[in-house]
Design a protein around this motif. Sequence first.
Motif, PDB file in Angstrom:
ATOM      1  N   ALA A 124       2.216   5.542   9.768  1.00 36.19           N
ATOM      2  CA  ALA A 124       1.103   6.456  10.036  1.00 36.19           C
ATOM      3  C   ALA A 124       1.392   7.840   9.462  1.00 36.19           C
ATOM      4  O   ALA A 124       2.381   8.467   9.826  1.00 36.19           O
ATOM      5  N   PRO A 125       0.534   8.327   8.556  1.00 37.25           N
ATOM      6  CA  PRO A 125       0.744   9.654   7.963  1.00 37.25           C
ATOM      7  C   PRO A 125       0.216  10.752   8.887  1.00 37.25           C
ATOM      8  O   PRO A 125      -0.510  10.470   9.851  1.00 37.25           O
ATOM      9  N   ASN A 126       0.544  12.009   8.565  1.00 34.50           N
ATOM     10  CA  ASN A 126       0.035  13.141   9.339  1.00 34.50           C
ATOM     11  C   ASN A 126      -1.463  13.333   9.137  1.00 34.50           C
ATOM     12  O   ASN A 126      -2.155  13.826  10.018  1.00 34.50           O
ATOM     13  N   SER A 127      -1.962  12.961   7.960  1.00 38.52           N
ATOM     14  CA  SER A 127      -3.394  13.074   7.687  1.00 38.52           C
ATOM     15  C   SER A 127      -3.835  11.914   6.802  1.00 38.52           C
ATOM     16  O   SER A 127      -3.021  11.306   6.108  1.00 38.52           O
ATOM     17  N   TYR A 129      -2.337   1.609   7.219  1.00 39.19           N
ATOM     18  CA  TYR A 129      -2.332   2.769   6.322  1.00 39.19           C
ATOM     19  C   TYR A 129      -1.747   2.361   4.986  1.00 39.19           C
ATOM     20  O   TYR A 129      -0.766   1.628   4.929  1.00 39.19           O
ATOM     21  N   ARG A 144      -1.045   3.808   0.742  1.00 37.35           N
ATOM     22  CA  ARG A 144      -0.977   4.914  -0.219  1.00 37.35           C
ATOM     23  C   ARG A 144      -1.548   4.371  -1.525  1.00 37.35           C
ATOM     24  O   ARG A 144      -0.983   3.469  -2.139  1.00 37.35           O
ATOM     25  N   ASN A 147      -3.735   9.004   1.033  1.00 39.14           N
ATOM     26  CA  ASN A 147      -3.540   8.203   2.242  1.00 39.14           C
ATOM     27  C   ASN A 147      -4.871   7.576   2.627  1.00 39.14           C
ATOM     28  O   ASN A 147      -5.844   8.280   2.871  1.00 39.14           O
TER      29      ASN A 147
END
Length: 82
Positions: A5-8, A74, A76, A81
């Motif tokens: 899970a990315p920050n945004s 999620y 890339r 993202n």
Amino acid sequence: MIIPAPNSVDIVKVGCILTFKEKYLLVHSIKEDLWKNVSGDFEDDDGSMNLSVRKIIREKLGLNLEPSFFNVLYQRINEKNV
């Protein structure tokens, strides 16, 4: 590539795997000449993932179905993202 899970998130996509009596429903994309799951973009006015999934199923298949569960993935893609 699947990522933690990315920050945004840059883009939110919604996809569904529809099953009935141990069979899967796929749609054929003429443009890509591929069989794939039902998918589309999450739009700000959708309000929730549940409503977004229901809307995409209704728009693409003409069916009024209630999702039974969700899974978040999620990725890339092209430095974004998704």
